[in-house]
Design an enzyme around this catalytic site. Structure first.
Site, PDB file in Angstrom:
ATOM      1  N   LYS A  54       0.837  -1.200   0.000  1.00 39.38           N
ATOM      2  CA  LYS A  54       0.000   0.000   0.000  1.00 39.38           C
ATOM      3  C   LYS A  54       0.875   1.254   0.000  1.00 39.38           C
ATOM      4  O   LYS A  54       0.574   2.227  -0.686  1.00 39.38           O
ATOM      5  CB  LYS A  54      -0.955  -0.026   1.205  1.00 39.38           C
ATOM      6  CG  LYS A  54      -2.038  -1.102   1.068  1.00 39.38           C
ATOM      7  CD  LYS A  54      -2.814  -1.361   2.363  1.00 39.38           C
ATOM      8  CE  LYS A  54      -3.764  -2.553   2.188  1.00 39.38           C
ATOM      9  NZ  LYS A  54      -4.446  -2.938   3.450  1.00 39.38           N
ATOM     10  N   GLN A  98      -4.443  -1.235   9.625  1.00 46.12           N
ATOM     11  CA  GLN A  98      -4.352  -2.601   9.089  1.00 46.12           C
ATOM     12  C   GLN A  98      -4.893  -3.615  10.098  1.00 46.12           C
ATOM     13  O   GLN A  98      -4.525  -3.586  11.270  1.00 46.12           O
ATOM     14  CB  GLN A  98      -2.883  -2.912   8.752  1.00 46.12           C
ATOM     15  CG  GLN A  98      -2.665  -4.271   8.122  1.00 46.12           C
ATOM     16  CD  GLN A  98      -3.301  -4.392   6.743  1.00 46.12           C
ATOM     17  OE1 GLN A  98      -3.220  -3.483   5.931  1.00 46.12           O
ATOM     18  NE2 GLN A  98      -3.963  -5.511   6.482  1.00 46.12           N
ATOM     19  N   ASP A 124     -11.220   2.667   3.853  1.00 48.33           N
ATOM     20  CA  ASP A 124     -11.589   1.248   3.822  1.00 48.33           C
ATOM     21  C   ASP A 124     -13.112   1.062   3.758  1.00 48.33           C
ATOM     22  O   ASP A 124     -13.583  -0.052   3.491  1.00 48.33           O
ATOM     23  CB  ASP A 124     -11.068   0.545   5.084  1.00 48.33           C
ATOM     24  CG  ASP A 124      -9.768  -0.221   4.842  1.00 48.33           C
ATOM     25  OD1 ASP A 124      -9.500  -0.587   3.671  1.00 48.33           O
ATOM     26  OD2 ASP A 124      -9.035  -0.477   5.817  1.00 48.33           O
TER      27      ASP A 124
END
Lengths: 308, 308
Positions: A54, A98, A124
């Site tokens: 990422k 994460q 997200d």
């Protein structure tokens, strides 16, 4: 019939290429690049790999990417304070924490952290606010994996409206948002799961079948209507040689890979489905690369909305 | 076969009776009754009837019910200011703004008003926050009509887990939340709608069929698997005598009612479905009364959470 391959990796590259000039234009106009904050707590090796990808891809498209690494001993309150600081930071447009968080933080930690993220920076799409906006088909930020699948289907010209879609798996981050995205594009959507009797028969109703179960090779040809489009969201590690040979055959590429590495990755869809399906996403190289590409797209979207 | 009647009116009475001692206990403990604010803008006659029922039933179970009536000329900003004041009022636990708002306020007015309601007081379950929490199967406030249908199915002993449910209609306030509630109770759920080809065949897959389309008598016996449970969410006014006779027969009760009043109310389900279904909600007297009962339940729930 051999199924057409839905090449997620190629589409992901294309999305990133399309993003670059848009990111440049944003940076010129706003006087700063879009800012993505990645929060990584603990030392889960897979998480380090994902976050590394990422960071690299975000930097490549022109973002400012800040990686906030914290040891596994970090308290939940410290993570929440970090997120609140990022919420308040005007140079940050997207915040990604994460998963998984260290187990010691408690089973509710991830939910509490996600809910602390400003919905406008929730790239997200995990906050209740963004999930509710998705249900209501309103502007928001949508979970990356299902959003990427829609891009892949649309780019390939797969008709969604008026078709029957079956989503196997009802997770908050794939199954449910996937179902809503297909519904809003006028598919007739069935959500099936572990408690569904005669799952193969239900799956065979699908013109578009999305497998998001997390069980290697679970979706066999018996699940697939001939010619259907099959999307494989699974990413499972298979370690037993007998399983690898059973799925892919003696001397196959995956078998050779197993001999070198002791395990192989495969999806939820059995390789024999390629003989029945009309189109199929490979694993790896299908849905996976799209998830990160959509994270980039969400970050630019969030940045553009914040400055408009 | 004549379908068993799922008596929503009786269950609604039972729910209100169960609420009364709980409301008394709350009032004793908190030193005040649960407070419900009803906001009614303009002069839609049906809205006045609905709000009147909500006020009467709320008062009967022991709530403080404040009715805020405003003329059709009220501006959106005035309604938003009223809602903000109610959000801040510690004696108010639930806020309901009756739909529809006057058309002059603009097409986005209802959404803007709903989103201004504090999710903790959103007893209609219409805010994105509460809808997202429903998707995530977390504590929140759930839209009253689908929540009431679940109560009715459970009270009647209808098995949901492992069954196939088909919801016809994908509205934000019925179809989508209904699908999620059935999914979380482990049904295999299909959401069908106006763009679904061969709707009768899809509907016939259902063990539990929920009709929320808004078209009088649309669901005919061809939509119903013998023995299925059929829930009729529709409430349609039929004015043509030929339609009334076609649905209910010459000289039927509804035909006589039509002769007296010039119209009758009926659901989305054709009367002949009673010969095929195993269980069926009547209209009126099925889902309708439950909606208001669940509003009362949501208000007590919101009040109890606010003082805990």
């Amino acid at each position: 019939m051999i199924a057409r391959t839905l090449d997620g990796a190629a589409l992901a590259r294309q999305i990133r290429e399309q993003l670059q000039p848009q990111v440049q234009a944003f940076t010129t106009q706003a006087g700063r690049p879009p800012g993505l904050a990645l929060v990584l707590v603990g030392d889960d090796p897979a998480s380090h790999v994902y976050v590394g990808s990422k960071k690299t891809q975000g930097t490549d498209v022109g973002f400012r990417v800040d990686l906030h690494q914290r040891p596994a001993t970090t308290s939940l309150d410290e993570v929440l304070a970090l997120v609140r600081g990022l919420n308040a930071d005007p140079a940050i447009d997207g915040i990604l924490v994460q998963s998984p968080l260290p187990a010691a933080m408690g089973s509710d930690a991830a939910r509490r952290v996600f809910e602390t993220i400003d919905p406008a920076k929730d790239v997200d799409g995990f906050t209740a606010e963004n999930v509710g906006r998705l249900v209501q088909n309103r502007e928001g930020l949508v979970a990356c994996t299902p959003a990427g699948i829609i891009e892949l289907l649309e780019q390939d010209g797969v008709t969604i409206a008026g078709k029957r879609a079956v989503v196997i798996g009802r997770s908050d981050i794939v199954g449910k948002p996937m179902s809503l995205l297909l519904l809003h594009r006028h598919a007739t959507v069935t959500i099936a799961h572990s408690k569904t009797p005669d799952l193969p028969a239900v799956a065979r109703e699908a013109d578009i079948l999305v497998a998001a179960i997390g069980r290697a090779g679970f979706v066999t040809p018996a699940f697939v209507k001939p010619g259907a489009t099959v999307v494989d969201v699974g990413m499972n590690r298979v370690s037993e040689e007998a399983d690898v040979v059973g799925f892919f055959g003696e001397g196959s590429k995956r078998h050779l890979a197993w001999q070198q590495r002791g395990s192989v990755l495969m999806g939820d869809v059995h390789p024999a489905v390629a003989d029945v399906a009309g189109a199929l996403t490979p694993v790896p190289g299908g849905v996976g690369p799209l998830t990160i590409a959509m994270l980039m797209k969400n970050t630019l979207t969030a940045a553009s909305r914040r400055v408009r």
